[in-house]
Design an enzyme around this catalytic site. Sequence first.
Site, PDB file in Angstrom:
ATOM      1  N   GLY A 105       0.902  -1.155  -0.122  1.00 19.63           N
ATOM      2  CA  GLY A 105      -0.062  -0.022  -0.001  1.00 19.63           C
ATOM      3  C   GLY A 105       1.013   1.220  -0.120  1.00 19.63           C
ATOM      4  N   CYS A 106       0.243   2.219  -0.492  1.00 20.77           N
ATOM      5  CA  CYS A 106       1.114   3.562  -0.528  1.00 20.77           C
ATOM      6  C   CYS A 106       1.307   4.251   0.901  1.00 20.77           C
ATOM      7  CB  CYS A 106       0.383   4.524  -1.541  1.00 20.77           C
ATOM      8  SG  CYS A 106      -1.258   5.186  -1.156  1.00 20.77           S
ATOM      9  N   ASN A 107       0.441   4.243   1.552  1.00 20.17           N
ATOM     10  CA  ASN A 107       0.574   4.743   2.899  1.00 20.17           C
ATOM     11  C   ASN A 107       1.475   3.928   3.684  1.00 20.17           C
ATOM     12  OD1 ASN A 107      -1.226   7.077   2.787  1.00 20.17           O
ATOM     13  ND2 ASN A 107      -2.837   5.450   2.693  1.00 20.17           N
ATOM     14  N   VAL A 108       1.464   2.527   3.525  1.00 19.41           N
ATOM     15  CA  VAL A 108       2.210   1.700   4.099  1.00 19.41           C
ATOM     16  C   VAL A 108       3.649   2.035   3.807  1.00 19.41           C
ATOM     17  CG1 VAL A 108       2.899  -0.759   4.329  1.00 19.41           C
ATOM     18  CG2 VAL A 108       0.482  -0.046   4.080  1.00 19.41           C
TER      19      VAL A 108
END
Length: 364
Positions: A156-159
Amino acid sequence: MGKLTVAVAGATGYAGGEALRILATHPECEVTCVAGHSSVGERFGQFAPHIPQLADLTVVDTTPENLNGHDIIILALPHGASGALAAQLDPDSIVIDLGADHRLECKDAWDAFYGGDFYDHWTYGMPELITGKAADGSYTRQRENLPGAKRIAGPGCNVTATTLAMQPAVAEGLVEPGAIVADLVVGYSGAGKSLKKPYLLASEALQSALPYSVAGRHRHIPEILQNFAHAVGLTAADASRFRLGFTPILAPMSRGILATVSAPLTEKGESLADDAIRAVWTKAYEGQDFVTVLPEGMLPATGNVIGSNAAHIQVAVDHNAHRLYAFCAIDNLNRGTAGQAVESLNIALGLDESTGLTKIGVAP
């Protein structure tokens, strides 16, 4: 030998479109199939005029029959849509899922945050992820698991932003694992290409910032905790040792994530001088070409990484609050999604991992 053929499902969405933008100039790849749903039969150039090389391709239906027969298949689909489809894809093709269906290792975490069918965990596509320490004290990396992989789960991008910011502190035991807080400023493309409030009208989005998925509900939380567990050499089953307060905030920009991740210092962290703490980050990212620890005093900015696979990182200590702060700026569609997927693909293929990618941002 000719170029490797590539099919992209979800081609007209933001993530699929970014994968196609990168692959259009990849020297070892040729995009020969763009698949969608509501756009079937349309000329791809109608949806991506910024990629003239692919403009004359026709969008086909997202079926196994259309995707199979390609060397590489990229799935840029909503969560829940990739798993069943992937089971019908050619086992000899490299399949990269940009969605969530194959990221989590524990069914309980999937059930709590997603629900629906749980699918097998694939090789995780974050090469720079710390996975423990070798006998000589050097870090082991997820990169070591990627060569030859046929099934890759894109993070994930936020991850990505949260993990890259804080994993050196986690790996070295500098912060309290049960009190990590992450606040992320996120561009609107991170919410997808759906026409729904509050993402619909410029009059509502411009000049306004908006938190979403607050109070522990964001679906990227278990993936971040899974990564933190791996950073200290533990399994995903040990992720419960970590606690994360996570608040994403939509900001009026199309791309980018700026993560501010903080936690109280442990006794070990308190014992280190600022330059020693900074040395932990420089050591952690030494030789990691796409990750830059900025000069002391310089803070990351999303405007410096847009259009690139770069991550810009900084670390600072608030001695009055006894807290460590780590910052990371990335382009959510490139480093956070498609660029990281291509980086992992390159490693799987035995290519230089920078092939077709750049760490040079677009500024202003």
